[in-house]
Design an enzyme around this catalytic site. Structure first.
Site, PDB file in Angstrom:
ATOM      1  N   GLY A  12       0.867  -1.178   0.000  1.00 56.21           N
ATOM      2  CA  GLY A  12       0.000   0.000   0.000  1.00 56.21           C
ATOM      3  C   GLY A  12       0.894   1.215   0.000  1.00 56.21           C
ATOM      4  N   GLU A  13       0.548   2.193   0.789  1.00 58.63           N
ATOM      5  CA  GLU A  13       1.371   3.394   0.888  1.00 58.63           C
ATOM      6  C   GLU A  13       1.889   3.459   2.328  1.00 58.63           C
ATOM      7  OE1 GLU A  13       2.356   5.221  -1.632  1.00 58.63           O
ATOM      8  OE2 GLU A  13       3.519   6.396  -0.207  1.00 58.63           O
ATOM      9  N   SER A  14       3.189   3.243   2.471  1.00 57.46           N
ATOM     10  CA  SER A  14       3.724   3.101   3.833  1.00 57.46           C
ATOM     11  C   SER A  14       3.524   4.365   4.669  1.00 57.46           C
ATOM     12  CB  SER A  14       5.200   2.716   3.794  1.00 57.46           C
ATOM     13  OG  SER A  14       5.939   3.655   3.042  1.00 57.46           O
ATOM     14  N   CYS A  22       6.048  -5.484   0.619  1.00 61.97           N
ATOM     15  CA  CYS A  22       6.138  -4.174  -0.034  1.00 61.97           C
ATOM     16  C   CYS A  22       6.058  -3.040   1.008  1.00 61.97           C
ATOM     17  CB  CYS A  22       5.076  -4.090  -1.120  1.00 61.97           C
ATOM     18  SG  CYS A  22       5.610  -3.045  -2.462  1.00 61.97           S
ATOM     19  N   ARG A  55      12.838   3.326  -0.211  1.00 61.73           N
ATOM     20  CA  ARG A  55      11.477   3.364  -0.773  1.00 61.73           C
ATOM     21  C   ARG A  55      11.523   3.704  -2.266  1.00 61.73           C
ATOM     22  NH1 ARG A  55       7.815   7.503   1.308  1.00 61.73           N
ATOM     23  NH2 ARG A  55       6.272   6.230   0.235  1.00 61.73           N
ATOM     24  N   ILE A 113       5.589  -3.334  -7.389  1.00 64.66           N
ATOM     25  CA  ILE A 113       4.806  -2.129  -7.675  1.00 64.66           C
ATOM     26  C   ILE A 113       5.366  -0.984  -6.831  1.00 64.66           C
ATOM     27  CG2 ILE A 113       2.502  -1.086  -7.697  1.00 64.66           C
ATOM     28  CD1 ILE A 113       1.375  -4.002  -7.611  1.00 64.66           C
ATOM     29  N   ARG A 114       6.050  -0.061  -7.481  1.00 64.43           N
ATOM     30  CA  ARG A 114       6.755   1.012  -6.738  1.00 64.43           C
ATOM     31  C   ARG A 114       7.432   0.408  -5.498  1.00 64.43           C
ATOM     32  NH1 ARG A 114       3.545   5.278  -4.657  1.00 64.43           N
ATOM     33  NH2 ARG A 114       5.348   6.624  -4.567  1.00 64.43           N
ATOM     34  N   HIS A 131       4.894  -8.045  -4.207  1.00 65.03           N
ATOM     35  CA  HIS A 131       3.555  -8.511  -3.810  1.00 65.03           C
ATOM     36  C   HIS A 131       3.459 -10.005  -4.123  1.00 65.03           C
ATOM     37  CE1 HIS A 131       1.132  -4.729  -3.185  1.00 65.03           C
ATOM     38  NE2 HIS A 131       2.247  -4.237  -3.677  1.00 65.03           N
ATOM     39  N   GLU A 161       0.761 -11.849  -3.366  1.00 62.17           N
ATOM     40  CA  GLU A 161      -0.648 -12.246  -3.217  1.00 62.17           C
ATOM     41  C   GLU A 161      -1.460 -12.071  -4.495  1.00 62.17           C
ATOM     42  OE1 GLU A 161       0.595  -9.407  -2.476  1.00 62.17           O
ATOM     43  OE2 GLU A 161      -0.853  -7.797  -2.570  1.00 62.17           O
TER      44      GLU A 161
HETATM   45  N1  GLN Z   1       5.755   2.836  -2.754  1.00 57.59           N
HETATM   46  C1  GLN Z   1       5.036   2.366  -1.611  1.00 57.59           C
HETATM   47  C2  GLN Z   1       5.593   2.974  -0.340  1.00 57.59           C
HETATM   48  O1  GLN Z   1       6.674   3.463  -0.329  1.00 57.59           O
HETATM   49  C3  GLN Z   1       5.062   0.851  -1.508  1.00 57.59           C
HETATM   50  C4  GLN Z   1       4.388   0.264  -2.707  1.00 57.59           C
HETATM   51  C5  GLN Z   1       3.643  -1.010  -2.453  1.00 57.59           C
HETATM   52  O2  GLN Z   1       3.383  -1.402  -1.327  1.00 57.59           O
HETATM   53  N2  GLN Z   1       3.252  -1.632  -3.532  1.00 57.59           N
HETATM   54  O3  GLN Z   1       4.930   2.950   0.647  1.00 57.59           O
END
Ligand code: GLN
Length: 208
Positions: free
Chosen positions: A48-50, A80, A108, A142-143, A180, A182
């Site tokens: 997600g977005e940390s 992630c 990150r 993903i990022r 990821h 999952e």
């Molecule tokens: N870029 C997100 C972060 O820094 C992590 C990306 C993800 O969980 N897929 O939080």
């Protein structure tokens, strides 16, 4: 006894993790507040977005209870953003409030931006885990955070690397993946977490 796994459900990709756990015959519960932690045998921290998850961990008073449960041996699988929240050191973001526990350095977004997201065939070779080495595991990045190659500290086992950097690590009761696991219908890594880290937990504090 049947195990129950909590899935941190503040933000991000938690629903797919719950589906995977369900398909493996394990009960899962959404963790959104400290009361939800009662009776769980392990925890998944999704991607997600940390920065957002960090804020919510503080706001919902989950940060301290999680730190202490994990320090006392509760099995946890961070993927992630979940890996970022479990890292002891972050490049440029060391002030981000987080759980920690993995003695390593994470950068990150170091694999590029959203459009640079990619899939990779990962060779996972864990002694005794032949199902995982039978065929590559597709990791979806993903990022994704990058575990810094020379930033792996004492006590951390590297279970898989990709292009010279660790992407799957374990430190005692803590499993961390920069990708990821999952999203592809391949449940082998969750299964390994359940059968090797969750089952047999309770032997005390984490090592290292
Ligand atoms: N870029 C997100 C972060 O820094 C992590 C990306 C993800 O969980 N897929 O939080």
């Amino acid at each position: 006894m049947k195990k129950t796994i909590g899935v941190l459900a503040l933000q991000g990709a938690f629903a797919r993790h719950m589906k995977v756990l369900e398909s493996l015959g394990v009960s899962s519960v959404e963790v959104r507040e400290p009361d939800n932690l009662a009776g769980i045998d392990g925890l998944v921290i999704p991607g997600g977005e940390s920065t957002t998850i960090s804020k919510m961990l503080v706001r919902w008073n989950l940060l301290e209870p999680l730190k202490s449960l994990i320090e006392n041996g509760m099995p946890v699988f961070g993927t992630c953003a979940g890996l970022i929240l479990l890292a002891d050191h972050l490049v440029n973001w060391d002030n981000l409030p987080r759980i920690g526990g993995l003695n390593l350095t994470v950068a990150r977004n170091a694999y590029g931006r959203q459009i640079d997201s990619f899939e990779a065939a990962l060779e996972i070779n864990i002694p005794g885990a032949s199902v995982l080495s039978e065929s590559p595991f597709t990791g979806v990045f993903i990022r994704a955070p990058r575990i810094v190659a020379d930033g792996v500290g004492k006590g951390v086992e590297v279970l898989c690397s990709f292009e010279g950097c660790p992407v799957l690590v374990r430190q005692g009761n803590i499993l961390g993946a920069s990708f990821h696991p999952e999203l592809t219908g391949d449940n082998r890594l969750h299964e390994w977490f359940l059968s090797n880290i969750v089952t047999g937990a309770g032997s005390g504090k984490r090592a290292g």
